[in-house]
Design an enzyme around this catalytic site. Structure first.
Site, PDB file in Angstrom:
ATOM      1  CG  ASP A 664      -2.155   0.881   1.260  1.00 34.57           C
ATOM      2  OD1 ASP A 664      -2.018   1.870   0.214  1.00 34.57           O
ATOM      3  OD2 ASP A 664      -2.943   0.890   1.804  1.00 34.57           O
ATOM      4  CG  HIS A 758      -7.685   0.859  -5.706  1.00 32.22           C
ATOM      5  ND1 HIS A 758      -8.657   1.529  -5.352  1.00 32.22           N
ATOM      6  CD2 HIS A 758      -6.515   1.338  -5.176  1.00 32.22           C
ATOM      7  CE1 HIS A 758      -8.157   2.430  -4.271  1.00 32.22           C
ATOM      8  NE2 HIS A 758      -6.952   2.242  -4.203  1.00 32.22           N
TER       9      HIS A 758
END
Length: 847
Positions: A664, A758
């Site tokens: 992330d 995403h």
């Protein structure tokens, strides 16, 4: 013969009783003296609280700063009630003809219980609720610790620490009162006033001590030593009276302040005066008592009151210089007596006396003792001077030099004249010798008795000690040196706040706390809160203690990369005399996004604190300390705790993983990018000065539906994100940092990175270059777990908002997440030493 033995017994008992009393005083005095040198919890200090005005003036209503700035005192003789407003503008106390009443629904009732607001506020204390009045006194006067008027920390303000010899205005304060429908406003200031040079008082102390020591070698030694002891007692009494006179309360409370805890003044002062009278009558042995009394008072005064020499004010009704002189005299006279006692004994102790066989010998010429003592020499000494006429060669018959108790023993010794001495071995001489002298065994017994007194006194002091007094930590084995993780310090002061891009690698722990400003908090109250936060954060980040009970949590720990970042929410503007129009455009509230399920009670906020550290205890302790400092100006609205990998678990440069197992933050802006600062920090010249150089933070608590996610095959998870789960490489090929090629297709012609993946929807290329610096943390709260999303940018309208609008519509990840908390905060630029965060928000010069 029986009479002489009786005198001997009484002498021994008296001597040992005196020793017990001295030991008792020695142990009890320190136990009671400490609080006698403070009033209202404050001793000598350079902080000065000044009441400038109470406006409008009302005859019969008076307000005063008492106890050296520790408390306010309100007197009301008007026949109408005066209501004191608390920290949230609620009714806190009312003072009128029927006495004093406190509102148990006001947090101030509990916070004002002590000087440092350490009392826990009950959960049912709601300032917005109707008052719950409780009567506490029939008087028309009320005194309370108002935390708006004094410095709350045990450490110095940053500006003072940087320049302690200069005067500083710490804050301006005001307290509102209601009287018969009229608001009375009390205004004042808190200042740092440097103290004087201590050199004159050091000199006075040294001269006093030398004068007492020199007096031993004069012709009137006993009288002068006795006078010094009397002067010591008188000066200490005067000093105690000065403290009692500024102590507010009734007669018993002031008497207790005068005599000290345990009323030790009743023991030490009369005892010292009696000893002074007996020394004046040439009782040499009591010089040791003077030594004990002087040493006790001198040491306690030096420990507790010496700071008055270099501080500008002290809790005493005496003029400042007179108070300083009194402290110097007590310390100097006491130190002098500590030395004078043994010297007095050494000068006036008797010479060795004759044994019985020497007296009985017909070879020794008769010598008559003088009928009057030699001037300047004690009678004990003169009486025993016969022994010095003994012929040479008889030295083998002499005993060690005895210790003479005083005049009574001397008279007992003189009762047996040399011509009437009994034969050697006569029991009469044995009794006479016992009465006249104190040998080594007797002296040892005296010391033992004194020790018994000290033990008894210490036990009494422990029993009578203040409850809750923390015990001194016991010395232990040397601590192991801290690792690099514990010792790492992040600079607090600088052009930008720490915790945004410094340190480069996010710390392992996060606590974010959002606050609502209390009702009625004004501009000065908010600015005072920011001063406290700035000072405390500067110290905490460098591993320095704040001096509160929470410091024990991290005893032995280092700062562990601690950073504290402060921000302002959109709702702050319009409060605390900050115009709503002063809210910067960058702080425009976020719009609603499709699909979010926000908890309003756990979103938004007027203020926020971000506390990061590489250790959970360090982060907790810092966040708790800062939260306590927020009272009474702000109350907690919501808070979150987050975590990352601990240092050393992964390589320093490695991208962190979230609870879905995905890397992330791969596509974050990098400090090496030319436009990095423009993306993350506010550089727009049209932005207000307090925000230029700062950043704007979006906080989102995103719950992950992990059960649903974990049920997906690995390949399906990777297609949702658009990256491989193991390496973080885009599905278009390459390694983690390889730019994604969104046109790449698979063998069957499908997009390698799906249209709803995403990373495709979030990439700056498809959002007009919108970018933000993401520094996320995982959270776990019972069955709930997910991501604390922190996004830093120059302007959310060009960063977070367009990206989230795109993601909220078609992002494949939406099936596995839920946005539950949302907040927006503008983080002001950094602070220089001597300033405070957000200082130019108030129009002040940040320098």
């Amino acid at each position: 013969m029986g009479r002489i033995v009786d005198i001997s017994v009484k002498a021994r008992l008296t001597r040992r009783l005196l020793a017990v009393i001295v030991g008792l005083a020695a142990a009890l005095l320190p136990a009671g003296a400490a609080s006698a040198h403070e009033v209202g919890g404050v001793g000598a200090t350079n902080f000065a609280t000044t009441l400038s005005a109470l406006s409008p003036a009302v005859p019969g209503v008076s307000l005063a700063v008492v106890e050296n700035g520790s408390r306010l005192e309100l007197r009301n003789s008007t026949g109408r009630e005066v209501v004191v407003r608390g920290y949230s503008d609620e009714p806190y106390a009312r003072i009128g003809p029927d006495g004093v009443w406190l509102n148990d629904g006001s947090p101030a009732t509990y916070l004002n219980a002590d000087r440092f607001a350490s009392t826990t506020v009950p959960a049912d204390a709601d300032p917005a609720a109707p008052p719950r009045w409780r009567k506490i006194s029939d008087e028309t006067v009320h005194r309370w610790h108002d935390h708006r008027i004094h410095w709350m920390l045990t450490t110095l303000p940053t500006a003072v620490a940087a320049a302690p010899t200069a005067a500083h205005r710490i804050s301006d304060w005001h307290v509102d009162l209601d009287h018969d429908g009229t608001v009375l406003s009390a205004t004042g200031s808190l200042d740092w006033v440097p103290g004087p040079s201590p050199t004159p008082w050091y000199l006075l102390t040294a001269v006093s001590a030398l004068v007492v020591v020199g007096a031993v070698y004069t012709r009137r030694a006993h009288a002068l030593v006795a006078a010094a002891l009397g002067a010591l007692i008188a000066t200490d009494v005067l000093h105690a009276a000065g403290i009692a006179l500024v102590t507010t309360g009734n007669v018993p409370e002031r008497l207790s302040a005068f005599l000290g805890d345990g009323l030790t003044g009743l023991l030490i002062w009369p005892f010292g005066l009696v000893a002074a009278v007996l020394i004046a009558r040439k009782a040499t042995f009591l010089g040791f008592v003077a030594m004990g009394v002087g040493g006790l008072l001198s040491s306690m005064m030096a420990l507790d009151d010496a700071p008055v020499w270099w501080r500008s004010s002290a809790p005493s009704a005496l003029p400042a210089d007179l108070n300083r002189a009194g402290v110097a005299l007590v310390v100097g006279l006491g130190a002098g007596l500590l030395v004078a006692g043994p010297l007095l004994w050494r000068r006036f102790k008797p010479a060795p006396h004759r044994t019985a066989s020497t007296v009985a010998s017909t070879d020794a010429p008769p010598v008559s003792p003088p009928t009057e003592p030699v001037e300047g020499v004690e009678a004990d000494h003169a009486t025993e001077s016969v022994a010095s006429a003994e012929p040479e060669g008889r030295a083998g018959h002499h005993e060690a030099a005895p210790v003479v108790l005083g005049a009574r023993a001397a008279r007992a010794a003189a009762a047996a004249a040399p011509g009437d001495a009994p034969a050697r071995g006569d029991a009469t001489e044995t009794g006479q010798a016992e009465a006249a002298t104190v040998g080594r065994r007797g002296f040892a017994g005296t010391l033992a008795a004194g020790g018994v007194g000290a033990i008894l006194g210490a036990a009494g002091g422990i029993v009578a000690g203040a409850p809750g007094e923390p015990a001194a930590p016991q010395a232990g084995p040397p601590a192991e040196p801290l690792s690099g993780v514990g010792t790492t310090r992040i600079a607090f002061h600088g052009e930008r706040q720490a915790g945004i891009t410094t340190p480069a690698r996010p710390q392992a722990r996060l606590r974010i706390v959002a606050f609502d400003l209390a009702d009625g908090v004004d501009r000065a109250g908010l600015q005072g809160l920011l001063r406290r936060w700035t000072q405390a954060a500067a110290q905490l980040s460098q591993g320095l203690p704040l001096g509160d009970s929470g410091d024990d949590i991290v005893t032995g720990a280092g700062p562990s990369s601690l950073t504290v970042t402060v921000g302002f929410g959109p709702s702050l503007f319009g409060k605390a005399a900050l115009p709503a129009a002063a809210r910067p455009a960058e702080l425009t509230p976020l719009p609603a996004f499709p699909g979010e399920q926000l908890d309003a009670a756990h979103s938004d906020g007027d203020l926020c604190l971000l506390v990061h550290a590489d250790d959970a205890l360090v982060a907790f302790r810092a966040a708790r300390a800062l939260t306590r400092l927020a009272a009474p100006q702000a109350r907690v609205r919501w808070q979150l705790d987050g975590f990352n990998n601990s240092p050393g678990v992964t390589p320093t440069a490695a991208t962190g993983r979230n609870l879905m197992g995905q890397l992330d933050g791969t596509n974050n802006p990098q400090p090496t990018d030319e436009d990095f600062a423009a993306k993350v920090y506010v550089t727009d010249p049209a932005a207000p000065g307090w925000l230029r150089g700062g950043s704007v933070l979006v906080v989102r608590r995103i719950r992950m539906l992990l059960d649903d996610w974990d049920a997906q095959p690995r390949e399906a998870q990777e297609r949702v994100i658009g990256r491989r789960k193991d390496t973080g490489a885009p599905l278009s090929g390459g390694v983690e940092r390889t730019p994604a090629n969104f046109g790449t297709t698979t063998a069957d012609g499908a997009l390698a990175i799906p249209a709803d993946a995403h990373i495709r929807l979030a990439t700056p290329a498809f959002n007009n270059g919108a970018a933000m610096l993401r520094r996320g943390y995982s959270y776990s709260d019972g069955d709930a777990a997910g991501l604390i999303f922190l996004a830093w940018q120059a302007d959310p309208r060009r960063g977070f908002v367009p990206v989230q609008q795109r993601l909220a519509g078609t992002d494949a990840l939406n099936r596995f997440i839920r946005h539950e908390t949302s907040a927006l905060f503008a983080m002001p630029h950094g602070v220089a030493p001597g300033g405070h965060l957000g200082q130019d928000l108030f129009g002040d010069d940040p320098a």
